[in-house]
Design a protein around this motif. Structure first.
Motif, PDB file in Angstrom:
ATOM      1  N   ALA A 131       0.828  -1.202   0.000  1.00 25.11           N
ATOM      2  CA  ALA A 131       0.000   0.000   0.000  1.00 25.11           C
ATOM      3  C   ALA A 131       0.867   1.260   0.000  1.00 25.11           C
ATOM      4  CB  ALA A 131      -0.922  -0.003   1.218  1.00 25.11           C
ATOM      5  N   ALA A 178       2.207   1.723  -3.447  1.00 24.74           N
ATOM      6  CA  ALA A 178       1.127   2.116  -4.362  1.00 24.74           C
ATOM      7  C   ALA A 178       0.828   3.602  -4.224  1.00 24.74           C
ATOM      8  CB  ALA A 178      -0.116   1.283  -4.081  1.00 24.74           C
ATOM      9  N   VAL A 179       0.797   4.102  -2.989  1.00 23.54           N
ATOM     10  CA  VAL A 179       0.545   5.527  -2.765  1.00 23.54           C
ATOM     11  C   VAL A 179       1.656   6.363  -3.375  1.00 23.54           C
ATOM     12  CG1 VAL A 179       0.460   7.309  -0.962  1.00 23.54           C
ATOM     13  CG2 VAL A 179      -0.914   5.230  -0.740  1.00 23.54           C
ATOM     14  N   ALA A 225      -1.323   5.963  -6.566  1.00 20.57           N
ATOM     15  CA  ALA A 225      -2.631   5.331  -6.384  1.00 20.57           C
ATOM     16  C   ALA A 225      -3.506   6.179  -5.468  1.00 20.57           C
ATOM     17  CB  ALA A 225      -2.463   3.929  -5.797  1.00 20.57           C
ATOM     18  N   VAL A 226      -4.772   6.269  -5.791  1.00 18.67           N
ATOM     19  CA  VAL A 226      -5.733   7.036  -4.998  1.00 18.67           C
ATOM     20  C   VAL A 226      -6.811   6.079  -4.514  1.00 18.67           C
ATOM     21  CG1 VAL A 226      -7.400   8.916  -4.990  1.00 18.67           C
ATOM     22  CG2 VAL A 226      -5.307   9.108  -6.358  1.00 18.67           C
ATOM     23  N   PRO A 227      -7.016   5.971  -3.198  1.00 15.82           N
ATOM     24  CA  PRO A 227      -8.038   5.046  -2.701  1.00 15.82           C
ATOM     25  C   PRO A 227      -9.430   5.484  -3.096  1.00 15.82           C
ATOM     26  CG  PRO A 227      -7.194   6.412  -0.920  1.00 15.82           C
ATOM     27  CD  PRO A 227      -6.329   6.687  -2.123  1.00 15.82           C
ATOM     28  N   ARG A 233      -8.219  -2.140   0.790  1.00 14.25           N
ATOM     29  CA  ARG A 233      -8.693  -0.759   0.608  1.00 14.25           C
ATOM     30  C   ARG A 233      -8.435   0.074   1.859  1.00 14.25           C
ATOM     31  NH1 ARG A 233     -13.125  -3.363  -2.002  1.00 14.25           N
ATOM     32  NH2 ARG A 233     -14.372  -3.187  -0.100  1.00 14.25           N
ATOM     33  N   LEU A 271      -4.744   0.933   2.021  1.00 13.36           N
ATOM     34  CA  LEU A 271      -4.405   1.956   1.033  1.00 13.36           C
ATOM     35  C   LEU A 271      -4.903   3.318   1.493  1.00 13.36           C
ATOM     36  CD1 LEU A 271      -3.170   2.493  -1.764  1.00 13.36           C
ATOM     37  CD2 LEU A 271      -5.444   2.124  -2.730  1.00 13.36           C
ATOM     38  N   ALA A 318      -2.563   6.557   2.241  1.00 11.68           N
ATOM     39  CA  ALA A 318      -2.770   7.828   1.531  1.00 11.68           C
ATOM     40  C   ALA A 318      -2.963   8.976   2.518  1.00 11.68           C
ATOM     41  CB  ALA A 318      -3.973   7.706   0.598  1.00 11.68           C
TER      42      ALA A 318
END
Length: 294
Positions: A30, A33-34, A38-40, A95, A98, A102
């Motif tokens: 996670a 990914a951020v 990446a945007v949750p 989720r 993440l 974020a």
């Protein structure tokens, strides 16, 4: 990344709540990914679902009246809740992780956030901190002049922030400054490069101070182990005295017996001296100008 370059560990802001820190520490995917952008997904139903349900209920109101719409609304709500409960728990957990990553994107530092030189400095600093926190003299409270559990993680976090900032600035500097500069204008860019070099020297010196502290603590640890082993032998001194007395005349045995006690006192002095050196190294670390984000 050069395989010979030490790879630092994840750095977290020590001021994070324990629960958040635990989630971040166990969610490397996670975090990356951020960093990759990446945007949750927002919590709750998607706008399309909301619009669809609203139109459906308005149609039900027109066809069946208020009570019919109310009944259908309750059914839709129940089905939605059941669907949420029956959803894949692994996906819900992913989720959630993440989303937490974020929300705290500025409070962790990944190895990928640093260039090669800065990664090496952070890894060296972390190794020295581990030497201190995993030492016996720390665990037994003998380094009581410095609160290592609080001070050292805060030091690593501040250092990591500065190194990440330096990495970003150096990358931007390389993009802006032309590679082939005419000699008559090259000097204009020199102060900017010199400023980056000065920051790097300062951070390198800070890491060297941490390494000095780690070395002194390792030495104190070694002497502490020797000191404890010698304490065991001191308890058995009468056995050695008896053996000496049985194999030599008393006048010859006495100097050897006195020597045992004298050596024990010497080791004890070395032990206390090594602790003093470790405390001084820690105090020198704290006396340095605190690191603050640039």
């Amino acid at each position: 990344m050069d395989s010979r370059t030490p790879i630092p560990k994840l750095v977290l802001d020590p001021a994070l709540p324990a629960g958040v820190a635990r989630i971040l520490r166990t969610s490397p995917g996670a975090l990356r990914a951020v960093r990759a952008g990446a945007v949750p997904a927002p919590a709750g139903p998607s706008p399309a679902v909301v619009v669809t349900v609203t139109l459906f209920l308005l149609a039900a109101l027109k066809l069946t009246g208020p009570w019919g719409m109310f009944t259908l609304g309750a059914v839709v709500t129940g089905l939605g809740g059941a669907h949420a409960l029956a959803g894949d728990p692994k996906r819900r957990d992913a989720r959630r992780r993440l989303r937490v990553a974020a929300e705290h994107a500025g409070r962790f530092i990944l190895p990928e956030d640093l260039d090669e030189g800065c990664r090496e400095l952070l890894a060296r600093a972390q190794a020295s901190v581990e030497d201190v926190l995993e030492s016996e003299v720390h665990a037994t409270g003998l380094l009581d002049s410095i609160d290592n559990v609080v001070t050292l993680p805060a030091e690593i976090w501040r250092l990591g922030e500065r190194l990440a900032d330096l990495t970003r600035t150096r990358a931007e500097h390389e993009r802006i400054v032309p590679r082939d500069l005419p000699d008559d204008v090259a000097g204009v860019f020199t102060p900017y490069g010199d400023a980056l070099d000065r920051v790097l020297r300062s951070l390198t010196a800070r890491v060297a101070t941490l390494e000095e502290y780690g070395r002194e603590v390792r030495r104190a640890d070694a002497v502490y182990r020797a000191h404890r082993q010698l304490e065991v032998l001191r308890e058995r001194t009468p056995d050695y005295e008896r053996l000496l007395a049985g194999t030599a005349e008393d006048r010859l045995a006495a100097p050897h017996i006195d020597g045992l006690s004298g050596q024990a006192r010497d080791v004890e002095r070395v032990f206390h001296r090594s602790l003093d050196e470790a405390r001084r190294a820690g105090g020198h670390l704290l006396s340095r100008t605190p690191l603050t984000p640039a």
